[in-house]
Design a protein around this motif. Structure first.
Motif, PDB file in Angstrom:
ATOM      1  N   MET A   1       0.850  -1.192   0.000  1.00 63.99           N
ATOM      2  CA  MET A   1       0.000   0.000   0.000  1.00 63.99           C
ATOM      3  C   MET A   1       0.884   1.239   0.000  1.00 63.99           C
ATOM      4  O   MET A   1       1.818   1.347   0.787  1.00 63.99           O
ATOM      5  N   ARG A   2       0.559   2.154  -0.892  1.00 62.31           N
ATOM      6  CA  ARG A   2       1.339   3.385  -0.947  1.00 62.31           C
ATOM      7  C   ARG A   2       0.463   4.562  -1.332  1.00 62.31           C
ATOM      8  O   ARG A   2      -0.539   4.424  -2.039  1.00 62.31           O
ATOM      9  N   VAL A   3       0.853   5.744  -0.856  1.00 59.48           N
ATOM     10  CA  VAL A   3       0.258   7.004  -1.275  1.00 59.48           C
ATOM     11  C   VAL A   3       1.291   7.727  -2.117  1.00 59.48           C
ATOM     12  O   VAL A   3       2.446   7.884  -1.695  1.00 59.48           O
ATOM     13  N   VAL A   4       0.891   8.134  -3.302  1.00 58.40           N
ATOM     14  CA  VAL A   4       1.771   8.872  -4.196  1.00 58.40           C
ATOM     15  C   VAL A   4       1.317  10.319  -4.232  1.00 58.40           C
ATOM     16  O   VAL A   4       0.158  10.610  -4.553  1.00 58.40           O
ATOM     17  N   LEU A   5       2.221  11.230  -3.896  1.00 55.93           N
ATOM     18  CA  LEU A   5       1.953  12.663  -4.005  1.00 55.93           C
ATOM     19  C   LEU A   5       2.643  13.178  -5.261  1.00 55.93           C
ATOM     20  O   LEU A   5       3.870  13.251  -5.328  1.00 55.93           O
ATOM     21  N   HIS A   6       1.852  13.502  -6.275  1.00 49.38           N
ATOM     22  CA  HIS A   6       2.381  14.113  -7.488  1.00 49.38           C
ATOM     23  C   HIS A   6       2.269  15.616  -7.295  1.00 49.38           C
ATOM     24  O   HIS A   6       1.181  16.184  -7.343  1.00 49.38           O
ATOM     25  N   VAL A   7       3.405  16.269  -7.076  1.00 55.18           N
ATOM     26  CA  VAL A   7       3.404  17.663  -6.616  1.00 55.18           C
ATOM     27  C   VAL A   7       3.779  18.663  -7.715  1.00 55.18           C
ATOM     28  O   VAL A   7       4.106  19.805  -7.425  1.00 55.18           O
ATOM     29  N   GLY A   8       3.673  18.298  -8.962  1.00 54.96           N
ATOM     30  CA  GLY A   8       4.051  19.192 -10.057  1.00 54.96           C
ATOM     31  C   GLY A   8       5.300  18.664 -10.728  1.00 54.96           C
ATOM     32  O   GLY A   8       5.640  17.496 -10.561  1.00 54.96           O
ATOM     33  N   ARG A  85      -4.466  -0.656  -3.181  1.00 54.06           N
ATOM     34  CA  ARG A  85      -3.001  -0.753  -3.138  1.00 54.06           C
ATOM     35  C   ARG A  85      -2.313   0.605  -3.269  1.00 54.06           C
ATOM     36  O   ARG A  85      -1.235   0.808  -2.715  1.00 54.06           O
ATOM     37  N   THR A  86      -2.913   1.518  -4.047  1.00 53.29           N
ATOM     38  CA  THR A  86      -2.252   2.793  -4.330  1.00 53.29           C
ATOM     39  C   THR A  86      -3.270   3.925  -4.339  1.00 53.29           C
ATOM     40  O   THR A  86      -4.364   3.794  -4.882  1.00 53.29           O
ATOM     41  N   ALA A  87      -2.893   5.046  -3.731  1.00 51.83           N
ATOM     42  CA  ALA A  87      -3.687   6.274  -3.800  1.00 51.83           C
ATOM     43  C   ALA A  87      -2.806   7.363  -4.394  1.00 51.83           C
ATOM     44  O   ALA A  87      -1.634   7.487  -4.024  1.00 51.83           O
ATOM     45  N   VAL A  88      -3.353   8.142  -5.331  1.00 49.95           N
ATOM     46  CA  VAL A  88      -2.585   9.189  -6.015  1.00 49.95           C
ATOM     47  C   VAL A  88      -3.264  10.533  -5.803  1.00 49.95           C
ATOM     48  O   VAL A  88      -4.415  10.733  -6.216  1.00 49.95           O
ATOM     49  N   LEU A  89      -2.557  11.440  -5.143  1.00 44.60           N
ATOM     50  CA  LEU A  89      -3.004  12.824  -5.003  1.00 44.60           C
ATOM     51  C   LEU A  89      -2.121  13.678  -5.902  1.00 44.60           C
ATOM     52  O   LEU A  89      -0.888  13.519  -5.883  1.00 44.60           O
ATOM     53  N   SER A  90      -2.722  14.562  -6.675  1.00 39.93           N
ATOM     54  CA  SER A  90      -1.946  15.280  -7.683  1.00 39.93           C
ATOM     55  C   SER A  90      -2.404  16.718  -7.845  1.00 39.93           C
ATOM     56  O   SER A  90      -3.579  16.970  -8.128  1.00 39.93           O
ATOM     57  N   HIS A  91      -1.489  17.641  -7.644  1.00 36.12           N
ATOM     58  CA  HIS A  91      -1.718  19.023  -8.070  1.00 36.12           C
ATOM     59  C   HIS A  91      -0.406  19.803  -8.069  1.00 36.12           C
ATOM     60  O   HIS A  91       0.383  19.720  -7.128  1.00 36.12           O
ATOM     61  N   GLU A  92      -0.213  20.578  -9.144  1.00 34.71           N
ATOM     62  CA  GLU A  92       1.036  21.314  -9.325  1.00 34.71           C
ATOM     63  C   GLU A  92       1.198  22.483  -8.368  1.00 34.71           C
ATOM     64  O   GLU A  92       2.320  22.981  -8.175  1.00 34.71           O
ATOM     65  N   VAL A  93       0.113  22.954  -7.760  1.00 30.99           N
ATOM     66  CA  VAL A  93       0.231  24.032  -6.776  1.00 30.99           C
ATOM     67  C   VAL A  93       1.119  23.599  -5.605  1.00 30.99           C
ATOM     68  O   VAL A  93       1.749  24.421  -4.939  1.00 30.99           O
TER      69      VAL A  93
END
Length: 368
Positions: A1-8, A85-93
């Protein structure tokens, strides 16, 4: 299990990636992946809450308050209670977050395996995109102004915001190695991932494939060829017109009849710039060829730093070579379209902010 932070970073294909994540939620969920949904616009508002920038975007601080916590709780519920299994949060701010803001954002995810993904693109295209975005937000600066005031200034981090704000905004916003370091500093080693945007002419879906692998997602869960919304760019003449319209809107504001932040964001940026002007097409702006070393050297240095820090690379190093204007090609700064009337357009935009004054001036021939 993982959380992915796509931060820009901003202008690196984030809108395309986010549209795929949001538009194909059901397929992703079936494959064990969630892109948390709380309400429309929540991902943006959550990122704004992390950055404390509600006023900049004309948002009510009370509305954005608690949004980030809600997104993180949705991700945690999916992973811990729903077998995900995976959560993806994404925002370039999120990209420019300070160390304190990063720690605040990570707190609701304590106990989960958190990874950080940063997307990057060559600085030739980024310089033009950065300039256009500033103009969309109300700037009247020419590309020559950007080059003089930011691109050719000191790129060193010792002059950055934490040292008094002297580092030019462009270099702070584009420094992917620094963004990775800020976001992964509180995390165990090996949690940072750098995804490079493909060069012009490459298949669009290549960006998704690289991104998915960085996130630990099976790329086949999503159809990356479907039509999705994209952050529209403007032709060179359209940027020139928008600069003049911004100048007139500012003058009206000085006389007490301008636009507030929310009105400017909706009417000027969203409806006029990204709607009407973007639809007109036009010759794309390219950064001048003489900026090859100015834009190429920092990207190479940042890439070396990111790899030395142990962040995984998804893409080819040559993808960071700056895309620039060819020999004899006209630069970004050109004249507005013939026949355009910036004064009338600006007055119409201000009138459109009034409940009974929506004249929609850009539907007239003067907008072309």
């Amino acid at each position: 299990m993982r959380v992915v932070l796509h931060v820009g970073l901003p202008k690196t294909g984030t809108t395309y990636l986010q549209a795929l994540l949001a538009g194909q939620r059901d397929a992703l969920r079936a494959g064990g992946v969630v892109h948390p949904f709380v309400r429309p616009g929540a991902m943006f508002e959550g990122a704004v809450e992390v950055r404390g920038s509600a006023a900049k975007f004309g948002l009510d601080p009370q509305r954005v308050g608690g949004t980030w916590q809600a997104l993180c709780e949705r991700a945690r519920t999916f992973l811990e209670q729903e077998g995900g299994r995976t959560a993806v949060l994404s925002h370039e701010v999120l990209a420019g977050a300070t160390p304190d803001q990063v720690r605040w954002a990570l707190a609701p995810l304590a106990g989960l395996e958190v990874h950080v993904v940063v997307t990057a693109r060559d600085l030739g295209r980024q310089a033009v995109a950065h300039w256009q975005e500033e103009v969309k937000l109300g700037s009247t600066a020419s590309f020559a102004d950007l080059e003089r005031e930011q691109l050719r200034c000191d790129t060193g981090r010792d002059a950055g915001p934490d040292a008094g704000g002297r580092r030019p905004h462009f270099w702070h916003a584009q420094d992917f190695a620094a963004a990775l370091d800020r976001w992964t500093e509180p995390l165990p080693a090996g949690r940072g991932h750098l995804v490079l945007a493909p060069p012009p002419g490459a298949p669009r879906e290549l960006l998704w494939q690289r991104f998915a692998r960085a996130c630990g997602i099976d790329p086949q869960l999503v159809d990356p060829t479907v039509e999705v919304s994209a952050n529209p760019s403007l032709g060179a003449t359209q940027v020139a017109l928008l600069r003049e319209v911004n100048r007139e809107v500012q003058r009206l504001g000085e006389r007490g009849s301008g636009l507030d932040a929310a009105q400017r964001h909706q009417l000027v940026k969203r409806e006029y710039a990204e709607g009407v002007l973007a639809a007109q097409g036009g010759r794309p702006a390219r950064a001048p060829a003489e900026l090859a070393d100015v834009l190429g050297a920092p990207a190479r240095r940042w890439l070396a730093e990111a790899q030395a820090a142990g962040h995984s690379l998804h893409g080819e190093p040559d993808d960071l070579a700056p895309v620039l204007a060819g020999p004899g090609e006209e630069g970004p700064d050109v004249a507005p379209p013939a026949g355009a009337d910036p004064v009338a357009l600006a007055r119409g935009l201000v009138a459109a902010a009034r409940p009974r004054g929506r004249t929609w001036p850009w539907r007239r021939s003067s907008a072309r």
